[in-house]
Design a protein around this motif. Structure first.
Motif, PDB file in Angstrom:
ATOM      1  N   GLN A   6       0.829  -1.190   0.000  1.00 46.61           N
ATOM      2  CA  GLN A   6       0.000   0.000   0.000  1.00 46.61           C
ATOM      3  C   GLN A   6       0.873   1.253   0.000  1.00 46.61           C
ATOM      4  O   GLN A   6       0.640   2.183  -0.767  1.00 46.61           O
ATOM      5  N   PHE A   7       1.880   1.234   0.827  1.00 51.59           N
ATOM      6  CA  PHE A   7       2.736   2.410   0.962  1.00 51.59           C
ATOM      7  C   PHE A   7       3.442   2.731  -0.354  1.00 51.59           C
ATOM      8  O   PHE A   7       3.434   3.880  -0.803  1.00 51.59           O
ATOM      9  N   GLY A  38       2.608   1.856  -3.294  1.00 49.94           N
ATOM     10  CA  GLY A  38       1.638   2.104  -4.354  1.00 49.94           C
ATOM     11  C   GLY A  38       1.516   3.565  -4.738  1.00 49.94           C
ATOM     12  O   GLY A  38       1.133   3.903  -5.859  1.00 49.94           O
ATOM     13  N   GLN A  39       1.853   4.459  -3.828  1.00 45.92           N
ATOM     14  CA  GLN A  39       1.708   5.896  -4.111  1.00 45.92           C
ATOM     15  C   GLN A  39       2.873   6.468  -4.917  1.00 45.92           C
ATOM     16  O   GLN A  39       2.830   7.615  -5.326  1.00 45.92           O
ATOM     17  N   TYR A  40       3.912   5.682  -5.138  1.00 49.12           N
ATOM     18  CA  TYR A  40       5.095   6.206  -5.840  1.00 49.12           C
ATOM     19  C   TYR A  40       5.249   5.586  -7.213  1.00 49.12           C
ATOM     20  O   TYR A  40       5.271   4.362  -7.337  1.00 49.12           O
ATOM     21  N   SER A  41       5.401   6.427  -8.226  1.00 50.22           N
ATOM     22  CA  SER A  41       5.628   5.884  -9.572  1.00 50.22           C
ATOM     23  C   SER A  41       7.081   5.445  -9.747  1.00 50.22           C
ATOM     24  O   SER A  41       7.405   4.701 -10.658  1.00 50.22           O
ATOM     25  N   CYS A  73       9.930   2.429   5.490  1.00 52.31           N
ATOM     26  CA  CYS A  73       9.067   3.238   4.615  1.00 52.31           C
ATOM     27  C   CYS A  73       9.515   4.699   4.605  1.00 52.31           C
ATOM     28  O   CYS A  73       9.595   5.330   3.554  1.00 52.31           O
ATOM     29  N   ALA A 110      10.658   6.923   1.491  1.00 53.77           N
ATOM     30  CA  ALA A 110       9.817   8.087   1.151  1.00 53.77           C
ATOM     31  C   ALA A 110      10.659   9.354   1.047  1.00 53.77           C
ATOM     32  O   ALA A 110      10.495  10.158   0.113  1.00 53.77           O
TER      33      ALA A 110
END
Ligand code: PLP
Length: 382
Positions: free
Chosen positions: A274-275, A277-280, A367, A371
C-alpha cells in the motif's frame, strides 16, 4: 561498525523457548536420527495441507527438488524448464540428476515463469517444468499445467517461498503434481534446515522415501517403528537426505506457531504494498496477500536509481537483498540467448526486510527512509 541492535535485518528465523523445549524433548528421548518426530511431522503436514497428500520430509529444500526430479525418472540427456529468476538451488537440483535446466523468461508483472517463452524452449528431451513461486506468488500456475498437459511434462513446483499459501481455497500443496517446500533457517517455517516433497502420486512418494535413505527399500517404515533394515535391497541411486528428529521437532513447533507468523508476514507485506503504491518511482509485484504468505518483499526501482537507494538503506542500517541473480548469467548455466525481463528485474530489484520479528517502528523506518529518498528526487539529500 554497525551495532547489531540497530540493524534491521532482511530476514531471520523466529525461534525461542517453545523450540528449545521441542529440542530438549528429542535430546531426552535420546534418538536424534529419523524416527517418531519425523513421522509425526509428516502426519501433521499432511493434515495441515489436506486432501490426504503424501508428504516426505528431507534435510533441505534443494534435496526435495533433487529427489522430486529424480523420482520422475529424469536424468542425463533430459531437460527441465526453469525460470532463470530463482535461487541457484532450483538449477542445481536439476543438474544434480544429470539433466539440463533450461533457463526461461519471467512475466515482469508477477515474476512467474513465462509459459510462452517456456514453450519455445521445448525439445524432444524436455521432461518437466519447474515453476518457482517467486516471492510466494503462484499466479500463472494454471497456464503451466495447461502447457504440461499439452506436452506431456511433469510439473515440479519450487514452492520454497510459498508454504501456507491458499490456492483454489485449499492449502498450498493440496493441488498439483509435485511441490517442494523449504524449511531452511529463514523460510516461512524453519526446521533449522529442511524440506518436503508433497504429491498426490503414491509412486513418486515411495521413490522419494527410498531415495532419501540411500535407496534402501522401505527403510522409512522400519525407522518409524523403531527398527532398522539389516537385510535389504537397493535398486536405485539414493542419498543421505532424510530429516532428523531434531529438525522435525523444530518444524512441529513452527507449524503450531504458523498462523501467527502468517498473519504478521501478510500484515507487513500489505503495508509495504500500500505504501509503495503511491510512488511511480517504485513498483511492487502484483500479489494478493490474502492468499499468499510472503517470504520476500521485492521492490523494483526504476530509472537506474536502484544502487543509490541501496546505499541509503545501508546508511540507515536497513539490510536488503537482491533476489536473484538470474541463473543464465552464471558460468555453469550460461545461455547463448538473453532473457531481457529477468535481467531487467535483476538490475532493478531490492528486497526489503520481511520477517516475523520486525517491529512496527522498524517497518515504519524502512518506509520513511524510502519516502524521503523519493522526495529528494530519488537521490541522497544535498
Ligand atoms: C530456499 C530455496 C530453495 C532451497 O531450499 P533450501 O532448503 O535452502 O535448500 C529452493 N528454491 C528457492 C526459490 C528457495 O528460495
Amino acid at each position: 561498525m554497525t551495532k547489531t541492535s540497530d540493524l534491521i535485518r532482511l530476514s531471520r528465523g523466529d525461534v525461542g523457548s517453545l523450540e528449545l523445549e521441542a529440542l530438549a524433548r528429542v535430546i531426552e528421548a535420546g534418538y536424534l536420527g529419523m524416527s517418531v518426530e519425523v513421522q509425526a511431522f509428516e502426519k501433521e503436514l499432511t493434515d495441515y495441507i489436506g486432501d490426504n497428500r503424501h508428504v516426505v520430509c528431507v534435510n533441505t529444500g534443494t534435496s526435495a527438488l533433487h529427489l522430486a526430479v529424480q523420482a520422475c525418472g529424469i536424468g542425463s540427456g533430459d531437460e527441465v524448464l526453469v525460470p532463470s529468476l530463482t535461487f541457484v538451488a532450483s538449477f542445481q537440483a536439476v543438474s544434480a540428476t544429470g539433466a539440463k535446466p533450461i533457463a526461461c523468461e519471467i512475466n515482469p508483472a508477477t515474476c512467474f515463469i513465462d509459459v510462452n517463452d517456456a514453450e519455445k524452449r521445448i525439445t524432444p528431451r524436455t521432461k518437466a517444468i519447474m515453476p518457482v513461486h517467486y516471492a510466494s506468488n503462484f499466479d500463472g500456475i494454471e497456464k503451466v499445467y495447461e502447457l504440461a498437459a499439452k506436452h506431456n511434462l511433469r510439473v515440479i513446483e519450487d514452492a520454497a517461498h510459498s508454504f501456507g499459501g491458499t490456492y483454489k481455497r485449499k492449502r498450498m500443496g493440496a493441488i498439483g503434481d509435485i511441490l517442494c517446500f523449504s524449511f531452511d533457517g529463514i523460510k516461512n517455517i524453519t526446521c533449522g534446515e529442511g524440506g518436503a516433497v508433497v504429491t498426490g502420486d503414491a509412486i513418486i512418494a515411495e521413490k522419494v522415501r527410498d531415495a532419501r535413505l540411500l535407496g534402501v527399500e522401505k527403510d522409512t517404515e522400519k525407522r518409524f517403528s523403531g527398527q532398522r533394515s539389516w537385510d535389504f535391497d537397493v535398486t536405485e541411486q539414493g542419498w543421505r537426505y532424510h530429516m532428523s528428529d531434531l529438525m522435525a521437532a523444530l518444524g512441529r513447533t513452527q507449524l503450531k506457531r504458523f498462523p501467527e507468523f502468517a498473519k504478521k508476514r501478510q500484515e507487513i507485506a500489505k503495508l509495504y504494498q500500500q505504501f509503495f503504491g503511491q510512488y511511480s518511482e517504485i513498483r511492487t509485484l502484483k500479489i494478493n496477500y490474502e492468499n499468499v504468505v510472503p517470504h520476500l518483499f521485492p521492490i523494483i526501482v526504476e530509472k537506474g536509481r536502484r544502487d543509490d537507494l541501496r546505499e541509503i538503506l545501508e546508511e540507515n542500517e536497513i539490510q536488503n537483498g537482491t533476489h536473484y541473480k538470474p541463473n543464465h548469467l552464471l558460468t555453469k548455466y550460461k545461455t547463448d540467448y538473453a532473457l531481457p525481463y529477468a535481467e531487467d528485474f535483476y538490475n532493478k530489484v531490492i528486497t526489503l526486510p520481511l520477517h516475523t520479528l520486525l517491529t512496527e517502528e522498524q517497518v515504519e523506518k524502512v518506509c520513511k527512509v524510502i519516502a524521503q529518498w523519493v522526495k529528494n528526487g530519488c537521490q541522497k539529500a544535498a
